[in-house]
Design a protein around this motif. Sequence first.
Motif, short mmCIF file in Angstrom:
data_model
loop_
_atom_site.label_atom_id
_atom_site.label_comp_id
_atom_site.label_asym_id
_atom_site.label_seq_id
_atom_site.Cartn_x
_atom_site.Cartn_y
_atom_site.Cartn_z
N LEU A 1 -10.92 -5.13 5.95
CA LEU A 1 -11.98 -4.32 5.35
C LEU A 1 -11.42 -3.31 4.36
O LEU A 1 -12.02 -3.05 3.32
N TYR A 2 -10.26 -2.75 4.68
CA TYR A 2 -9.64 -1.81 3.74
C TYR A 2 -9.32 -2.52 2.43
O TYR A 2 -9.58 -2.01 1.35
N GLU B 1 -10.79 -1.47 -1.13
CA GLU B 1 -9.86 -1.12 -2.21
C GLU B 1 -10.12 -1.98 -3.46
O GLU B 1 -10.11 -1.47 -4.59
N VAL B 2 -10.37 -3.26 -3.26
CA VAL B 2 -10.61 -4.16 -4.38
C VAL B 2 -11.97 -3.87 -5.02
O VAL B 2 -12.10 -3.88 -6.25
N ASP B 3 -12.99 -3.60 -4.20
CA ASP B 3 -14.30 -3.21 -4.77
C ASP B 3 -14.13 -1.97 -5.65
O ASP B 3 -14.66 -1.91 -6.76
N LYS C 1 -5.42 5.43 2.82
CA LYS C 1 -4.60 4.25 3.07
C LYS C 1 -5.13 3.38 4.20
O LYS C 1 -4.64 2.29 4.43
N MET C 2 -6.11 3.91 4.95
CA MET C 2 -6.69 3.13 6.05
C MET C 2 -7.99 3.78 6.49
O MET C 2 -8.29 4.91 6.11
N CYS D 1 -15.39 3.69 7.81
CA CYS D 1 -15.42 2.52 6.94
C CYS D 1 -16.84 2.29 6.43
O CYS D 1 -17.05 2.10 5.22
N GLU D 2 -17.79 2.34 7.32
CA GLU D 2 -19.20 2.13 6.95
C GLU D 2 -19.66 3.17 5.93
O GLU D 2 -20.32 2.84 4.95
#
Length: 157
Positions: free
Chosen positions: A40-41, A45-47, A64-65, A72-73
């Motif tokens: 998910l990270y 990060e890519v988004d 970094k995490m 995360c949500e």
Amino acid sequence: MEFTYHVWATKRLLVHLKSLPREVFQKEIQSVFPSVERTLYHLYEVDALWFSRLKGEPALVDKKMFETIEECEMDFSDLHNEILEWLGDMSDELVSVSYTTSKDEVFENTREEILKHLVNHGTYHRGNIAAMLWQIGEKGVPTDYIYYLREKEDMLL
């Protein structure tokens, strides 16, 4: 494909993950990424990276995490809401965007192509997470595009 599908599928996965035992999020797994959190990270990060490229700005991810699924949500929600707002103001998806990769290579793609890449990339890694969950004895959640279309249609009724 619609970017709103990517937002829906990511949100649906995160809601599902919150219903599982808390240790599932950080559990080490022999897979493409070492945990659901790391997968998910990477997706986050890519988004963020591609959104920065779309706007012509430097990429800034200040963490970094993810410590928790709730963090995360929240971070995905903030980022995706910002992207959706930007898309609402965007007048032409066929505008070309020039960007430099992490290997210092320069490329050019249309906004539409980049958005399709984001959606496809997200689908791939949600699939990784579904496999990871299955591997540790947990069930996944359907995030296929057709489910999104059905739910979207139901909301219109």
